[in-house]
Design an enzyme around this catalytic site. Structure first.
Site, mmCIF file in Angstrom:
data_model
loop_
_atom_site.group_PDB
_atom_site.id
_atom_site.type_symbol
_atom_site.label_atom_id
_atom_site.label_comp_id
_atom_site.label_asym_id
_atom_site.label_seq_id
_atom_site.Cartn_x
_atom_site.Cartn_y
_atom_site.Cartn_z
ATOM 1 N N HIS A 128 0.870 -1.181 0.000
ATOM 2 C CA HIS A 128 0.000 0.000 0.000
ATOM 3 C C HIS A 128 0.908 1.232 0.000
ATOM 4 O O HIS A 128 2.023 1.193 0.540
ATOM 5 C CB HIS A 128 -0.846 -0.034 1.278
ATOM 6 C CG HIS A 128 -1.912 1.004 1.380
ATOM 7 N ND1 HIS A 128 -1.637 2.318 1.689
ATOM 8 C CD2 HIS A 128 -3.249 0.935 1.233
ATOM 9 C CE1 HIS A 128 -2.769 2.995 1.741
ATOM 10 N NE2 HIS A 128 -3.771 2.187 1.452
ATOM 11 N N ASP A 205 3.307 -3.801 7.982
ATOM 12 C CA ASP A 205 2.054 -3.065 7.855
ATOM 13 C C ASP A 205 0.923 -4.056 8.138
ATOM 14 O O ASP A 205 0.608 -4.918 7.322
ATOM 15 C CB ASP A 205 1.966 -2.501 6.424
ATOM 16 C CG ASP A 205 0.601 -1.919 6.105
ATOM 17 O OD1 ASP A 205 -0.347 -2.095 6.892
ATOM 18 O OD2 ASP A 205 0.476 -1.290 5.032
ATOM 19 N N GLN A 208 -4.226 -4.838 7.258
ATOM 20 C CA GLN A 208 -5.158 -5.902 6.860
ATOM 21 C C GLN A 208 -4.892 -7.195 7.623
ATOM 22 O O GLN A 208 -5.613 -8.183 7.444
ATOM 23 C CB GLN A 208 -5.061 -6.175 5.352
ATOM 24 C CG GLN A 208 -5.314 -4.980 4.460
ATOM 25 C CD GLN A 208 -6.762 -4.505 4.513
ATOM 26 O OE1 GLN A 208 -7.674 -5.217 4.942
ATOM 27 N NE2 GLN A 208 -6.986 -3.270 4.106
ATOM 28 N N LYS A 231 -10.540 -0.529 10.465
ATOM 29 C CA LYS A 231 -10.653 -1.720 9.623
ATOM 30 C C LYS A 231 -10.983 -2.952 10.452
ATOM 31 O O LYS A 231 -11.174 -4.031 9.918
ATOM 32 C CB LYS A 231 -9.354 -1.943 8.859
ATOM 33 C CG LYS A 231 -9.059 -0.834 7.832
ATOM 34 C CD LYS A 231 -7.803 -1.137 7.060
ATOM 35 C CE LYS A 231 -7.280 0.051 6.287
ATOM 36 N NZ LYS A 231 -8.084 0.395 5.117
ATOM 37 N N CYS A 370 -4.675 2.213 -3.758
ATOM 38 C CA CYS A 370 -3.465 2.792 -3.163
ATOM 39 C C CYS A 370 -2.278 1.851 -3.329
ATOM 40 O O CYS A 370 -1.457 1.694 -2.408
ATOM 41 C CB CYS A 370 -3.661 3.126 -1.676
ATOM 42 S SG CYS A 370 -4.880 4.389 -1.410
HETATM 43 N N1 PLP Z 1 -1.862 -0.400 4.574
HETATM 44 C C1 PLP Z 1 -2.806 -1.185 4.062
HETATM 45 C C2 PLP Z 1 -2.442 -2.583 3.645
HETATM 46 C C3 PLP Z 1 -4.109 -0.724 3.936
HETATM 47 O O1 PLP Z 1 -5.049 -1.514 3.440
HETATM 48 C C4 PLP Z 1 -4.394 0.607 4.341
HETATM 49 C C5 PLP Z 1 -5.751 1.158 4.150
HETATM 50 O O2 PLP Z 1 -6.442 0.817 3.215
HETATM 51 C C6 PLP Z 1 -3.386 1.373 4.880
HETATM 52 C C7 PLP Z 1 -2.122 0.856 4.988
HETATM 53 C C8 PLP Z 1 -3.630 2.763 5.366
HETATM 54 O O3 PLP Z 1 -4.491 2.708 6.458
HETATM 55 P P1 PLP Z 1 -5.128 4.060 7.058
HETATM 56 O O4 PLP Z 1 -5.740 4.771 5.889
HETATM 57 O O5 PLP Z 1 -6.133 3.571 8.034
HETATM 58 O O6 PLP Z 1 -4.021 4.824 7.667
#
Ligand code: PLP
Length: 414
Positions: A128, A205, A208, A231, A370
């Site tokens: 992401h 990260d 998910q 999430k 993203c």
């Molecule tokens: N990393 C992953 C794998 C994600 O799916 C997301 C959000 O879709 C993020 C980072 C960013 O999360 P946030 O927008 O809650 O900071």
């Protein structure tokens, strides 16, 4: 009900729309965008309302009873969230706005202190943007080399290629627990072992991972783990970073202001202990309270059941979508993925498709998720993504497949 062929009663029985006011109020809504954000159970909403009705005050700052109660509620929530995530030292769980802020915190506070010209930073092609751009920028700022580990054709990390990239010059290996775009579950233990061999920081990260897997951060062995509350049934605007204590103690603060100081002299300032050192200013208190209630909800259900339920729905969705002419399901087999199915429909742009699905009450996401570096490698600009959670059921899979098929026929006849 149709399509129950390969689902036994137990995982299907997990769906509990009644616990989720938005879903209960919209019985014909098929919410398949939980990878973007989850719906919230009534218990989470109640916990937040209860906090404001009974306990609200600025924590840490007052000697009066109500402020002490707010402080206790705030840190009590931290302890419950830490327990849920398998973190023994709760003070190493720092609250942030979410995964994005947590990863920026590591890349900035740890990265600017520990990475220098000539070092190497390795990320994977699956990331992401939140676990890609902060490292890319850190490399640019320090003169370090930014290297991307490529994937196998099924969207899993090419571990041999990655291992050869992680040289003794490597200071950071950043990877996702689960890909938001393809659902790929990554082999965290192997990735950590590769990072440790050269003394690189292993950053995971978990945006998910935390909502969909039975996560014990301590057992994963990572140096840093980021997550987002919204999430995993919690409210928006709260998430966190878990990081090894010795690293947090050695690195500088990320932001400066109230609460994070020990002593402010005219020329010099010393910092508070963990977790305060990294939580400058008035904190978001309702966020942790709501997120702790979400963790309680997930604990009561059992993450093992959540995993089985999602896997069953995902493998059914993959089966049903793959049977539709023109549909290509991207990513690995159901046994290597969490609750995400990304696909394309030949001749139909994902945005058009998602709008047509919306007319049938099916909420999916269309776009690059993203993850533009990943889209380039897949050779697509965008995909349509259906993502499942514990409140989804076979009726949602049926509605998705039926709606995609209707869209195909409509486009074919156009
Ligand atoms: N990393 C992953 C794998 C994600 O799916 C997301 C959000 O879709 C993020 C980072 C960013 O999360 P946030 O927008 O809650 O900071």
């Amino acid at each position: 009900m149709t399509g129950t062929g390969n689902l036994d009663a137990a995982p299907y029985a997990l769906g509990r729309r009644a616990d989720f006011p938005l879903l209960a109020a919209n019985p014909r809504l098929h919410y398949l965008d939980s990878a973007a954000t989850s719906q919230k159970p009534a218990s989470v909403l109640r916990a937040i309302q209860h906090y404001y009705e009974t306990t609200n005050a600025n924590p840490h700052r007052g000697a009066y009873t109500l402020s002490a109660a707010a402080t206790e509620a705030y840190h009590g929530a931290r302890a419950r969230i830490a327990t849920f995530l398998g973190v023994a030292d709760a003070d190493t769980l720092l609250f942030t706005r979410g995964t994005t802020e947590a990863l920026n915190l590591v890349a900035t506070a740890w990265g600017r202190t520990n990475v220098k010209a000539g070092d190497r930073i390795v990320v994977t092609r699956l990331e992401h943007h939140a676990n890609f751009v902060p490292w890319q920028k850190l490399a640019q700022a320090t003169g370090a080399e930014f290297v991307i580990a490529e994937l196998n054709t099924d969207g899993t990390i090419d571990m041999n290629a990655l291992e050869s990239l992680v040289t003794p010059r490597t200071k950071v290996l950043a990877f996702g627990h689960v890909s938001n775009a393809l659902g790929t579950v990554n082999p965290v233990a192997d990735l950590v072992a590769i990072a440790k061999r050269v003394g690189a920081l292993a950053v995971c990260d978990g945006a998910q991972g935390a909502p969909h897997l039975d996560v014990s951060v301590d057992s994963l062995g990572v140096d840093a783990y980021a997550f987002s509350g919204h999430k995993m049934l919690g409210p928006m605007g709260i998430g966190g970073l878990v990081m090894r204590r010795e690293l947090l103690e050695a690195m500088p603060p990320y932001q400066y202001g109230g609460d994070m100081i020990a002593h402010v002299g005219d020329q010099h300032t010393t910092y508070n202990v963990l977790p305060y050192k990294f939580e400058a200013g008035t904190p978001n208190v309702e966020g942790p309270i709501g997120l702790a209630a979400a963790c309680d909800y997930l604990t009561a259900l059992g993450m093992d059941r959540v995993i089985r339920h999602e896997r069953a729905l995902v493998s059914l969705a993959m089966e049903r979508l793959s049977a539709i002419p023109g549909v290509t399901v991207l990513g690995p087999g159901a046994d290597r993925r969490s609750g995400v199915v990304s696909f394309t429909l030949e001749g139909v742009h994902p945005h058009d498709l998602s709008q047509m699905l919306d007319a049938d009450g099916v909420c999916v996401r269309a776009g690059h998720h993203c993850a533009q570096p990943l889209m380039r490698a897949l050779g697509v600009h965008a995909t349509t993504r259906a993502s499942f959670y514990l409140y989804n059921d076979v009726a949602d899979v049926d509605a998705l497949a039926a709606s995609v098929n209707t869209a195909r026929l409509r486009f074919a006849g156009a």
